[in-house]
Scaffold this active site. Structure first.
Site, short mmCIF file in Angstrom:
data_model
loop_
_atom_site.label_atom_id
_atom_site.label_comp_id
_atom_site.label_asym_id
_atom_site.label_seq_id
_atom_site.Cartn_x
_atom_site.Cartn_y
_atom_site.Cartn_z
CE LYS A 204 12.32 52.65 15.17
NZ LYS A 204 13.22 52.60 13.98
CD GLU A 210 3.73 65.61 15.81
OE1 GLU A 210 3.88 66.26 14.75
OE2 GLU A 210 4.60 64.86 16.29
N GLY A 261 9.76 53.63 10.15
CA GLY A 261 8.42 53.85 10.67
C GLY A 261 7.32 53.44 9.72
NE ARG A 262 9.31 55.65 4.03
CZ ARG A 262 10.35 56.24 4.63
NH1 ARG A 262 10.21 56.74 5.85
NH2 ARG A 262 11.51 56.35 4.02
CD GLU A 347 7.97 59.63 6.13
OE1 GLU A 347 7.33 60.58 6.63
OE2 GLU A 347 8.13 58.53 6.71
CG HIS A 378 -21.17 60.03 -7.55
ND1 HIS A 378 -22.28 60.35 -8.29
CD2 HIS A 378 -21.08 58.67 -7.58
CE1 HIS A 378 -22.86 59.23 -8.72
NE2 HIS A 378 -22.14 58.20 -8.30
CE LYS A 487 9.03 65.02 13.21
NZ LYS A 487 9.61 63.69 13.50
#
Length: 529
Positions: A204, A210, A261-262, A347, A378, A487
């Site tokens: 954004k 990153e 964001g999410r 979050e 399993h 950060k």
């Protein structure tokens, strides 16, 4: 501001109900005593059928929880969200991801004056984005699409593109790069040619560390491999048009500060989904989510699936003390579904203070984890069935197969049903190793088929469920200050990397930084000591 559940007069009533009744409930007896239990605790919502009957509650429990929701003003808080009020109080923002899937021109009761203009902007951007997606789909020279983003700019699109692989355009491959670990990007780049690759840089602000590191590395690779025309092979999903332009990226699609964001896969962040499944597929995806929005907005609380799920989450977290929930989708294409839900819920609701900044007296979000069935059977299902902790299980099953192989779907669905049955009924044995205690909770959500519309509805269902529990806890589910401190410290440590200055660092961090900066020969000396 809604009333916090732990400040409601009904909170001690629920505690007393749990102490005298709830903690002793045996689902096997409950089914024996109530022939209508399945009918009463299962329901249909748009594209989703949910069976909540194999959970540790009864009609009295749910009635108390519904009274709690009413006392806390859940319906009013929900309506304020849909209307566009600034319910994200710490950032003074509206929360309008639902607007991203609202049909053009649709007016809802209580809409704030800005809503019409916002909705027009949504559809202007959507139309432009989908037009671009169709251009890419029709361009046979583009064989690979690489999405570079992290968090909500990766988890949602990655999950959805994988989930809807049956609907993907043939002849194009989709890659997702999120981690700043260069191993991931390097692995993707090894199989690409610059002339046939489109990079989508999703951030954004165009400042996410990153994402920008990976984007610059991709540009460097592009030039080194003889790539030409950055403007053709790079597009940006951002509001920072100037920063994108400085990198030579001229095709941009933005979104708004009222989209977290999410919750952003419905926006321009969903461009890789639109390229994968086409404009109509993406509109179907939005329509499925909107149908669930309308269910959440209009259904009475007692017949409202997101509300019932959110109330069950509060009951389990605060009274039973369950610390986690296992997510097991019985469809291999939903392999990233658990990871997506981790961000959505943890979050959003992983908070310890109320909206007014005061400390909560109750705990909030559980830990979400899981893998697709039958793989999980399993691996960790041993703990679900016989472990010391009770860990609620949530299964997503799909009735129609998305493949032509005979026999597989029946076996898969039989396994899904068997797990919920085994968790509840258990198996008595004098041999403790073979004793299954049973009475362990599970929820099963059933889709008729995994389609863009049903996936959209399923995701919106989970969004609203998170809203419900967060609303009752009195927290702001729409900020994420907890991601900031790491950060900031990472930037500080990057600056110290070259200088070696460890002044002011704690002993552990200083020692680790010095060890990481040491030459390989020094490592050998340390290892011999």
């Amino acid at each position: 501001m809604p009333l916090r559940c732990d400040q409601s007069a009904l909170w001690p009533q629920l505690a007393a109900h749990y102490s005298s009744h709830g903690q002793y409930l045996d689902m096997r007896q409950a089914f024996a005593q109530d022939a209508q239990r399945f009918a009463g605790f299962s329901q249909s919502a748009p594209h989703v059928f949910a069976d909540l009957s194999k959970n540790l509650w009864d009609r009295d429990t749910e009635a108390l929880l519904l009274d709690l929701a009413r006392d806390c003003g859940l319906a009013q808080h929900r309506d304020a969200m849909f209307a566009g009020e600034a319910i994200n109080t710490t950032e003074n923002r509206a929360v309008l991801h639902t607007l991203l899937r609202r049909p053009a021109g649709l007016v809802l009761p209580g809409d704030v004056p800005e809503t019409a203009q916002r909705l027009a902007g949504v559809h202007h951007t959507l139309d432009a984005m989908l037009q671009y997606a169709e251009q890419v789909r029709s361009d046979a020279a583009i064989t690979d699409v690489v999405n570079i983003g992290i968090g909500g700019s990766d988890l949602g699109p990655h999950m959805a593109v994988r989930a809807l692989e049956e609907f993907r355009i043939p002849g194009k491959r989709f890659h997702f790069v999120s981690n700043v670990d260069g191993h991931e990007l390097h692995h993707v780049l090894q199989g690409l040619r610059p002339e046939s690759t489109l990079f989508l840089v999703a951030s954004k602000t165009f400042t996410t560390a990153e994402t920008m590191m990976n984007a610059h590395s991709a540009l460097t690779w592009f030039a080194a491999q003889g790539g030409r025309d950055v403007a053709r092979h790079f597009a940006a999903l951002t509001t920072n048009i100037e920063a994108a332009g400085a990198m030579g990226i001229t095709t941009t699609f933005g979104f708004w500060d009222w989209v977290g964001g999410r919750y952003s896969l419905w926006s321009a962040i969903g461009l890789p989904i639109a390229i994968a499944i086409g404009a109509q597929g993406f509109r179907d995806f939005l329509a499925g989510a909107h149908a669930m929005d309308e269910h959440f907005r209009t259904a009475p609380l007692a017949q409202n699936l997101p509300v019932r799920l959110g109330l069950l989450d509060v009951w389990y977290r605060n009274f039973h003390g369950f610390t986690s929930r296992c997510i097991a989708p019985y469809h291999a294409a939903l392999g990233r579904y658990s990871a997506y839900l981790q961000q959505l819920e943890m979050e959003s609701n992983g908070k310890r203070v109320a909206q007014d900044g005061s400390l909560l007296t109750c705990v909030t979000s559980p830990v979400l984890w899981g893998e697709p069935g039958t793989n999980g059977q399993h691996a960790f299902f041993q703990m679900l069935h016989q472990g010391a902790d009770v860990l609620p299980l949530e299964i997503v099953a799909v009735r129609k197969a998305s493949h032509p192989l005979p026999g597989h779907q029946q076996k898969l669905l039989a396994n899904a049903l068997a797990q919920t049955q085994a968790l509840m009924v258990g198996k008595a044995s004098d041999d403790g190793h073979r004793h299954f205690p049973g009475n362990r909770p599970s929820t099963l959500m059933l889709l008729e088929a995994l389609t863009p519309a049903s996936l959209g509805a399923l995701i919106a269902l989970q969004e609203h469920r998170v809203f419900v529990s967060g609303s009752l806890w009195g927290i702001n589910s729409f900020d994420q200050w907890g991601v900031e401190l790491g950060k900031v410290l990472a930037r500080d440590l990057e600056a110290r990397w070259d200088s070696g200055d460890v002044t002011g660092l704690d002993g552990s961090t200083a020692g680790l930084l010095q060890r990481l900066r040491a030459a390989p020969a020094a490592w050998e000396i340390v290892n011999r000591l």
